[in-house]
Motif scaffolding. Sequence first.
Motif, mmCIF file in Angstrom:
data_model
loop_
_atom_site.group_PDB
_atom_site.id
_atom_site.type_symbol
_atom_site.label_atom_id
_atom_site.label_comp_id
_atom_site.label_asym_id
_atom_site.label_seq_id
_atom_site.Cartn_x
_atom_site.Cartn_y
_atom_site.Cartn_z
ATOM 1 N N SER A 19 53.628 37.521 60.178
ATOM 2 C CA SER A 19 52.659 37.507 59.080
ATOM 3 C C SER A 19 51.415 38.326 59.425
ATOM 4 O O SER A 19 50.833 38.980 58.559
ATOM 5 N N VAL A 84 57.281 34.085 55.492
ATOM 6 C CA VAL A 84 58.153 34.983 56.252
ATOM 7 C C VAL A 84 59.540 34.384 56.400
ATOM 8 O O VAL A 84 59.693 33.183 56.652
ATOM 9 N N SER A 93 62.667 41.655 59.280
ATOM 10 C CA SER A 93 62.232 40.397 58.674
ATOM 11 C C SER A 93 61.767 40.700 57.255
ATOM 12 O O SER A 93 61.516 41.859 56.901
ATOM 13 N N ALA A 95 59.442 39.025 53.662
ATOM 14 C CA ALA A 95 58.340 38.119 53.353
ATOM 15 C C ALA A 95 58.003 38.176 51.872
ATOM 16 O O ALA A 95 58.417 39.091 51.156
#
Length: 276
Positions: A19, A84, A93, A95
Amino acid sequence: MFTAPGAMADAPSHTATPSTVIEKATGTQEILKGSGTVAAEGAQVSLPTRADDPISATKGEDTIKLALPGVGEKEASSTSGTSVFAGRDDSVSTAAQATTDGGFRALFTLEDANAPRRQSFKLTLPEGATIRQTAEGGLVVFDASGKIIGGLETPWAKDANGAPVPTAYQVEGDTVTQTVKTDANAAYPIVADPKWTWGIISGTVYFNKKETAHLASNAGFVAVLFAAAPPPFDAYGILNAANISRVAWNASSDGKCVEVKVPTFLPYEYKGGYCK
């Protein structure tokens, strides 16, 4: 977007959380804090708790959904409002953020050079809605009556030093794929972001020959087209309706099509490309 001078650029932090990396790229001023369903500017944004569920925004009778390119439960949330999730690949990843304008961001992060450069999002639109790509690379969504609902802003990507990385959308059916075009100079991680915004999306909107003929024959239709834009752009569109219709008539007579620059609503003739 900015590029830090090479000699002064900070080395990416290997201890930064996902994040933190994302919020370094997006900033936190436009993030709407909270989880679940949050509200702003007359819209409700629902943040997913699993990557299998889409992020969605509803305003009036219109609901837009965008499925994240991820899997599993939410892995983390920041105090600023970034959720996330794991990506479909170990080196990616994804989000979600609700934004203060009532829209949302669906982000992904390429962790290293092995990460796949293409990430796909399933886009669900209201019944009868259509999508058009602007010259600047953004996507504009029209409802069944031809009125602008909103769209995905011009795509962007930033590397770990804040340098812009070339990126683009490709639309196939209900799937929007964003490709990040990295080179040997890119510093990882790289963050990219489809962002949904209600109302006018700056750029150039193209109309094909059939649509150009419709615009040429019906200035009232042009006024409806832009009536949902936020002030003062709604007035610009309505005031320019006759001019857009006139240019569309000339373009149709010349065997060409009309393009409209937004938010100025200045019309021009063009040929080739979408003009079929």
